[in-house]
Motif scaffolding. Structure first.
Motif, PDB file in Angstrom:
ATOM      1  N   LYS A  77      81.242 113.327  59.562  1.00  0.00           N
ATOM      2  CA  LYS A  77      80.402 111.912  59.551  1.00  0.00           C
ATOM      3  C   LYS A  77      80.160 111.296  58.294  1.00  0.00           C
ATOM      4  O   LYS A  77      80.503 110.041  58.102  1.00  0.00           O
ATOM      5  N   GLU A  78      80.050 112.261  57.200  1.00  0.00           N
ATOM      6  CA  GLU A  78      79.925 111.473  55.824  1.00  0.00           C
ATOM      7  C   GLU A  78      81.303 110.767  55.465  1.00  0.00           C
ATOM      8  O   GLU A  78      81.168 109.817  54.781  1.00  0.00           O
ATOM      9  N   LEU A 125      78.277 117.238  60.050  1.00  0.00           N
ATOM     10  CA  LEU A 125      77.590 116.351  58.895  1.00  0.00           C
ATOM     11  C   LEU A 125      78.685 116.007  58.053  1.00  0.00           C
ATOM     12  O   LEU A 125      78.775 114.574  57.359  1.00  0.00           O
ATOM     13  N   LYS A 126      79.620 116.849  57.613  1.00  0.00           N
ATOM     14  CA  LYS A 126      80.539 116.541  56.514  1.00  0.00           C
ATOM     15  C   LYS A 126      81.607 115.536  57.130  1.00  0.00           C
ATOM     16  O   LYS A 126      82.130 114.546  56.442  1.00  0.00           O
ATOM     17  N   ASP A 154      77.023 122.629  62.348  1.00  0.00           N
ATOM     18  CA  ASP A 154      76.324 121.487  61.772  1.00  0.00           C
ATOM     19  C   ASP A 154      76.648 120.759  60.744  1.00  0.00           C
ATOM     20  O   ASP A 154      76.866 119.704  60.446  1.00  0.00           O
ATOM     21  N   ALA A 155      77.126 121.766  59.953  1.00  0.00           N
ATOM     22  CA  ALA A 155      77.534 121.350  58.422  1.00  0.00           C
ATOM     23  C   ALA A 155      78.831 120.634  58.370  1.00  0.00           C
ATOM     24  O   ALA A 155      79.138 119.669  57.862  1.00  0.00           O
TER      25      ALA A 155
END
Length: 100
Positions: free
Chosen positions: A82-83, A79-80, A75-76
């Motif tokens: 996506k950011e 998320l990274k 998930d990390a």
């Protein structure tokens, strides 16, 4: 040559196509004298040689880029990506679906 390099030195196989284009372009455009009596043929050889040489140099230059990096899912990491607006491909499969 390409398939031989895959068998002998697979890490060097990526250099076969650019080197073939570069050496072929140099030979066709600047060394080959077969069309010396026909100026139109010589111009065509020269243009194709330059195109092959330029294409080989572009391919060789692109080898310096890192390219795609495969990472395990987390998930990390998602998320990274996506950011930072990096495209993500999620490859999933089930071992029990593979037929042998």
């Amino acid at each position: 040559m390409f398939y031989l390099s895959l068998a002998v030195a697979p890490k060097l196989a990526v250099y076969v196509v650019p080197m073939t284009l570069i050496t072929g372009g140099i030979y066709l455009g600047f060394i080959d004298k077969s069309g010396k009596d026909r100026p139109t043929l010589k111009r065509i050889q020269w243009m194709l040689g330059i195109i092959a040489l330029a294409t080989g140099l572009v391919f060789a230059n692109n080898l310096r880029n890192k390219g795609m990096a495969w990472e395990n899912y987390s998930d990390a990491n998602l998320l990274k990506a996506k950011e930072s607006k990096v495209p993500v491909i999620i490859d999933f499969y089930a071992d029990w679906c593979i037929r042998v």
